[in-house]
Design a protein around this motif. Structure first.
Motif, mmCIF file in Angstrom:
data_model
loop_
_atom_site.group_PDB
_atom_site.id
_atom_site.type_symbol
_atom_site.label_atom_id
_atom_site.label_comp_id
_atom_site.label_asym_id
_atom_site.label_seq_id
_atom_site.Cartn_x
_atom_site.Cartn_y
_atom_site.Cartn_z
ATOM 1 N N THR A 59 21.828 -10.854 74.389
ATOM 2 C CA THR A 59 22.817 -9.554 74.038
ATOM 3 C C THR A 59 24.176 -10.257 74.491
ATOM 4 O O THR A 59 25.108 -10.108 73.558
ATOM 5 C CB THR A 59 22.289 -9.126 74.839
ATOM 6 O OG1 THR A 59 21.335 -8.298 74.853
ATOM 7 C CG2 THR A 59 23.154 -8.024 74.347
ATOM 8 N N LYS A 60 24.870 -11.507 75.328
ATOM 9 C CA LYS A 60 25.965 -11.265 75.610
ATOM 10 C C LYS A 60 26.265 -12.300 74.593
ATOM 11 O O LYS A 60 27.378 -12.797 73.790
ATOM 12 C CB LYS A 60 25.572 -12.358 77.567
ATOM 13 C CG LYS A 60 25.699 -10.764 78.321
ATOM 14 C CD LYS A 60 26.206 -11.726 79.481
ATOM 15 C CE LYS A 60 26.136 -11.278 80.143
ATOM 16 N NZ LYS A 60 26.732 -11.637 81.935
ATOM 17 N N ARG A 61 25.188 -13.447 74.078
ATOM 18 C CA ARG A 61 25.930 -14.336 73.464
ATOM 19 C C ARG A 61 26.397 -13.956 72.182
ATOM 20 O O ARG A 61 27.647 -13.851 71.325
ATOM 21 C CB ARG A 61 24.707 -15.153 73.204
ATOM 22 C CG ARG A 61 24.915 -16.361 71.834
ATOM 23 C CD ARG A 61 26.269 -16.812 71.766
ATOM 24 N NE ARG A 61 26.264 -17.998 70.861
ATOM 25 C CZ ARG A 61 28.014 -18.666 71.098
ATOM 26 N NH1 ARG A 61 28.648 -18.695 71.352
ATOM 27 N NH2 ARG A 61 28.154 -19.646 69.949
ATOM 28 N N ALA A 62 25.819 -13.146 71.704
ATOM 29 C CA ALA A 62 25.738 -12.046 69.999
ATOM 30 C C ALA A 62 27.305 -10.930 70.221
ATOM 31 O O ALA A 62 28.168 -10.702 69.956
ATOM 32 C CB ALA A 62 24.927 -10.856 69.828
ATOM 33 N N TYR A 63 27.474 -10.254 72.214
ATOM 34 C CA TYR A 63 28.472 -10.047 72.559
ATOM 35 C C TYR A 63 29.217 -10.833 72.437
ATOM 36 O O TYR A 63 31.491 -10.799 71.883
ATOM 37 C CB TYR A 63 28.863 -9.461 73.965
ATOM 38 C CG TYR A 63 29.929 -8.379 74.184
ATOM 39 C CD1 TYR A 63 30.215 -7.023 73.589
ATOM 40 C CD2 TYR A 63 30.640 -9.252 74.806
ATOM 41 C CE1 TYR A 63 31.277 -6.208 74.399
ATOM 42 C CE2 TYR A 63 32.096 -8.619 75.454
ATOM 43 C CZ TYR A 63 31.945 -6.536 74.833
ATOM 44 O OH TYR A 63 33.131 -6.338 75.241
ATOM 45 N N THR A 64 29.836 -11.854 72.574
ATOM 46 C CA THR A 64 31.245 -12.967 72.596
ATOM 47 C C THR A 64 31.358 -13.293 71.477
ATOM 48 O O THR A 64 32.742 -13.380 70.793
ATOM 49 C CB THR A 64 30.508 -14.224 73.321
ATOM 50 O OG1 THR A 64 29.593 -14.806 72.392
ATOM 51 C CG2 THR A 64 29.674 -14.240 74.834
ATOM 52 N N ARG A 65 30.343 -13.042 69.864
ATOM 53 C CA ARG A 65 30.931 -13.075 68.990
ATOM 54 C C ARG A 65 31.640 -11.733 67.874
ATOM 55 O O ARG A 65 32.621 -12.294 66.866
ATOM 56 C CB ARG A 65 29.569 -13.708 67.888
ATOM 57 C CG ARG A 65 29.321 -15.090 68.341
ATOM 58 C CD ARG A 65 27.703 -15.727 67.663
ATOM 59 N NE ARG A 65 28.098 -17.351 67.508
ATOM 60 C CZ ARG A 65 26.411 -17.434 67.085
ATOM 61 N NH1 ARG A 65 25.951 -16.667 66.693
ATOM 62 N NH2 ARG A 65 25.820 -18.608 67.434
ATOM 63 N N ALA A 66 31.385 -11.123 68.883
ATOM 64 C CA ALA A 66 31.650 -9.991 67.577
ATOM 65 C C ALA A 66 33.346 -9.663 68.456
ATOM 66 O O ALA A 66 33.681 -10.307 69.006
ATOM 67 C CB ALA A 66 30.765 -8.322 68.357
ATOM 68 N N LYS A 67 33.585 -8.519 67.320
ATOM 69 C CA LYS A 67 35.284 -8.389 66.862
ATOM 70 C C LYS A 67 35.100 -7.383 66.948
ATOM 71 O O LYS A 67 34.259 -6.321 67.031
ATOM 72 C CB LYS A 67 35.383 -9.499 65.724
ATOM 73 C CG LYS A 67 35.457 -10.624 65.294
ATOM 74 C CD LYS A 67 36.343 -11.592 66.057
ATOM 75 C CE LYS A 67 36.010 -12.623 66.276
ATOM 76 N NZ LYS A 67 36.687 -13.638 67.518
ATOM 77 N N PRO A 68 36.453 -6.672 67.993
ATOM 78 C CA PRO A 68 36.686 -5.475 68.786
ATOM 79 C C PRO A 68 37.494 -4.391 66.882
ATOM 80 O O PRO A 68 37.501 -4.759 66.278
ATOM 81 C CB PRO A 68 38.407 -6.183 69.264
ATOM 82 C CG PRO A 68 38.287 -7.314 69.746
ATOM 83 C CD PRO A 68 37.722 -7.854 68.748
#
Length: 862
Positions: A59-68
């Motif tokens: 989940t953290k990995r997905a968050y690091t890729r997400a854009k604001p």
């Protein structure tokens, strides 16, 4: 749209999030099991705790890729997250609505409805909507705009309100840290004062939202936050924030949510408070050594040091980011054995800078000169991160193509409208910069840097930018939608919003709106001046062209100090403009100060007799401004081009300042005939709570100067320099620079004392007079004056006075009334200024000619 609730911004606690994350882990791993036999075999031997850990990592990995960005279906909301319970719906009727849509060109006439903290309808409000409100039985507040303009709330992209608080008391000023040069982990929210008196003043000017930045003492000063000024029931700084990042309260939050934008302040130039610091590394605070108390030390921080500070910090953050990516790559490939016993690489100090490298931070970069702009552009490309805005950026208009090379796209440029030349690095700034940049396709914002410029007057600043050529739609966008989009908040603020915040009125209602013009003022033609500014890299020749004869055509108005006229003939078409008396400037230290922060260009400050002995060589004399005057400076000639034909300047200093002088800004040097109009105008003193001596000491010294009483050593030294006493009594005005109403009342009592004791009148003027309105009747009874200054400032008062100040009164404020307040007894020269295209106080008028009786010449600026 309106903002989000502070409750919605709080990160979900780790304890509450664990069941959700465990369920997510099971679902993710079931999918992985079905898709990979190898993973299925490995997971069959994993405990529930291990499954949850792995899910958290993924989940953290997905968050690091997400854009604001805004949450899905954000615009489908029926109620704002910031909605205050029991707020009545508001219907604004009969309004001229500038929506900020269509590039700032959409103007609607009609109504605007706000309900549940959201704008429900703009232009046309359906009857069915009003019927729904009636059924809700909440009551409807109706405001009749009577044709007045309704615009989005003003957004200040660069402010220190709340951290540089008013009043500026000890413990209430948290703008800067002096602990290191690289401090990305600091946050303005931690010093945000909810009792700053400036909030109400800013809202009175229509400002609803601001980016609260750390100061300029560091290369990286810390993280900024977006704040709405509306007071909240919670009364906390956190409840005033607009969409703060989920990292506000740590790293434990729901990483499945889309990130919110973060904000940070950089300074790509010389940090202002670190002139003398030795360091071994900007990353190790314990190795800093401060030597600011020794300004004679030759070694200090330079741009070379700043460049390395940034590169070293980014290299450190890049290594952390790469370690995180390598960790997540192993997790995604199922290499869990390699990650056994290891945690996701994190560091609370550096996580914000890692987010910069991931493109999730809106950077506000303080930079002035081309060398600074070049450095930040190169830095963005070396480490591949975007920059949202280059602030101040005085030379940006000279290098527009360089700006477009910024990694990730051209930044927005927030500028002052006219606050230039206060220091060397700002000396090439130009009032034409917003126009030049916009012509190159660069987004421009007008900002306050509050308290440098009072944010209450931000719209007035935008009007000045328009006066100098910025398109009217862009001028309005520069303080509304443009700053909103620069901070990633265009989905919430800057468009379709009035001076209500979250649908709640913040100002008391007025009985009548004064209808204004339905079209923006016509811009004067500054094409030649703009071109010269760019061609001469900010230093176009300011000298006028003198002619012998001028014939003015199409003159709509002529205002004179007194009877008489000035002959003189080169044809100048004023296009319906006016001819008015030249303005008199007081308050700005013209001719004594050129670049405020450069001592080599200044006369300096008068030594304070209350703070030590004056040198014996002075022989007890009072300082005279005329002895330190410098003619032919750029600021002086620009004032002359702006219609100022007389300047009254006093020496700068504490308590006993000296004697002011009146002179012509258009004179080339002191030996020009009539360059000095009046050698001695008034005696100036200052009485302040900020002085080195107490207020009672200052008043006692002033009393001693007037009465000659007392044997105190300090007072004897003051009396020693008071050779002016004979001409002070009833012949020369005593001008006191004072802001506080209590001090003014004490001075009025001292005036009464003196006049009763001596039988002579004391001519007393208050300069500054911030709290003079509290004593207006007492001051009027005493026959005193409150002096200020200049054309657009006086015009602002004139145009916003609702008729209380007429044209003649406004003109007198900056001519004969000001001169009388300072004690000018003689008849002043009949200097006249010709304005093309409009009146002296209108933004359509341009100074094209000065007819100077003082200098016996006519000067053209066309």
């Amino acid at each position: 749209m309106m903002g989000s609730s502070p409750l919605a911004t709080c990160p979900i606690s780790w304890r509450l999030a664990r069941p959700f994350l465990l369920l997510t882990a099971v679902l993710v791993l079931l999918i992985l099991v079905q898709s990979s036999p190898l993973i299925s075999f490995a997971l069959s031997h994993s405990s529930p705790h291990e499954l949850a850990r792995r899910s958290q990592i993924l989940t953290k990995r997905a968050y690091t890729r997400a854009k604001p960005g805004p949450l899905p279906r954000f615009h489908a909301r029926t109620q704002s997250d910031r909605y205050a319970e029991n707020t009545k719906p508001v219907l604004v009727r009969n309004a001229t609505i500038w929506t900020a849509a269509d590039g700032g060109n959409e103007v609607l006439t009609g109504n605007l409805l706000m309900h549940h903290g959201l704008i429900k309808d703009v232009g046309d409000v359906p009857l069915s909507r009003l019927q729904e409100l009636e059924l809700e039985n909440m009551g409807l507040e109706v405001v009749d705009a009577d044709g007045a303009w309704v615009t989005p709330g003003i957004v200040d992209l660069h402010s220190h309100i709340g951290v540089g608080s008013v009043p500026n008391l000890n413990g209430a000023h948290d703008t800067n840290s002096h602990n290191a040069l690289i401090l990305p982990w600091l946050r303005s929210i931690d010093g945000l004062n909810t009792h700053d008196a400036s909030y109400q003043l800013a809202m009175a000017g229509g400002v609803t939202t601001a980016q609260i930045l750390p100061g300029s003492a560091n290369n990286i000063g810390g993280q900024a936050f977006i704040m709405k000024f509306r007071p909240t029931a919670e009364r906390s700084p956190s409840s005033m924030l607009l969409e703060p990042p989920y990292t506000l309260n740590g790293t434990h939050f729901n990483h499945s949510l889309a990130p919110r934008w973060r904000h940070m302040k950089y300074v790509i130039s010389l940090p202002q408070s670190f002139a003398f610091i030795f360091y071994s590394s900007p990353l190790h605070l314990t190795q800093q050594t401060y030597v600011r108390e020794n300004p004679s030390v030759r070694y200090g921080i330079t741009r070379l040091d700043s460049g390395w500070n940034f590169r070293a910090a980014y290299d450190h953050a890049r290594k952390f980011r790469d370690a995180q990516d390598a960790f997540c790559t192993k997790a995604e490939s199922g290499s869990w054995d390699d990650l056994a016993g290891k945690s996701f690489p994190e560091d609370l100090q550096w996580e914000s800078l890692i987010d910069v490298l991931r493109g999730r931070v809106k950077l506000a970069v303080h930079c002035y000169e081309a060398v600074d702009l070049d450095e930040i552009v190169r830095l963005t490309n070396e480490f591949e991160f975007p920059a949202a805005s280059f602030h101040h950026a005085g030379e940006a208009y000279l290098v527009p193509e360089l700006l477009k090379k910024t990694w990730g796209g051209t930044p927005t440029i927030p500028l002052f409208a006219s606050n230039f030349r206060q220091k060397r690095e700002a000396y090439r700034g130009s009032e034409f910069a917003p126009r030049v940049l916009s012509e190159h396709g660069v987004n421009v914002v007008i900002k306050s840097d509050h308290p440098v410029v009072n944010s209450r007057y931000l719209l007035h600043e935008a009007a000045q930018a328009h006066y100098c050529g910025l398109d009217s739609a862009l001028a309005l966008l520069s303080v509304t939608y443009a700053p909103a989009t620069a901070i990633g908040m265009g989905h919430m603020i800057g468009m379709l919003k009035s001076v209500y915040i979250d649908g709640i009125p913040q100002l008391s209602q007025i009985d009548h709106y004064v209808p204004g013009k339905t079209t923006p003022p016509r811009m004067p033609n500054f094409d030649a001046e703009k071109a010269a500014t760019v061609a001469y890299e900010g230093f176009p020749p300011p000298e006028p062209r003198s002619v012998k004869r001028v014939l003015f055509m199409d003159v709509s108005g002529l205002y004179m100090r007194s009877g008489g006229s000035k002959g003189n003939v080169e044809i100048v078409d004023l296009e319906g403009g006016t001819i008015a008396p030249g303005l008199t400037s007081f308050g700005a230290p013209l001719r004594l100060v050129e670049i405020n922060h450069e001592p080599s260009t200044n006369d300096g400050r008068v030594r304070d007799p209350l703070d030590g002995d004056l040198p014996p060589v002075l022989g007890g004399k009072v300082m005279r401004a005329q002895d330190g005057l410098m003619f032919g400076s750029r600021n002086l000639l620009l004032a002359y081009r702006g219609g100022v034909t007389t300047a009254i300047t006093a020496p700068s200093g504490a308590f006993l300042q000296g004697i002011s002088t009146a002179f012509s800004p258009g004179a080339a040097h002191v030996r020009v005939e009539n360059a000095s109009i009046l050698d001695d105008v008034a005696l100036h003193v200052a009485v302040s709570m900020k002085a080195s001596a107490s207020v009672s000491t200052q008043i006692a010294a002033l009393r001693n100067m007037l009465f000659g009483e007392g044997e105190d050593k300090v007072l004897r030294r003051v009396r020693k320099v008071c050779a002016f006493l004979p001409f002070l009594l009833g012949e020369t005005t005593l001008v006191v620079d004072v802001e506080n109403a209590d001090i003014m009342a004490t001075l009025l009592r001292l005036k009464d004392e003196f006049e009763s004791h001596s039988g002579r009148r004391l001519r007393l003027t208050f300069s500054g007079g911030t709290e003079a309105h509290l004593l207006v009747h007492e001051i009027a009874k005493a026959g005193e004056y409150n002096a200020r200054n200049m054309r657009f400032e006086v015009g602002w008062s004139f145009l916003t006075s609702n008729g209380a100040i007429n044209h003649t009164m406004a003109l007198a404020l900056t001519t004969i009334n000001l001169e009388r307040a300072l004690g000018v007894q003689r008849e002043m020269p009949q200097d006249l200024v010709a304005y093309r295209g409009g009146d002296v106080f209108e933004f359509e008028a341009k100074v094209v000619d000065v007819i100077s009786e003082t200098l016996r010449r006519t000067d053209l600026f066309v």
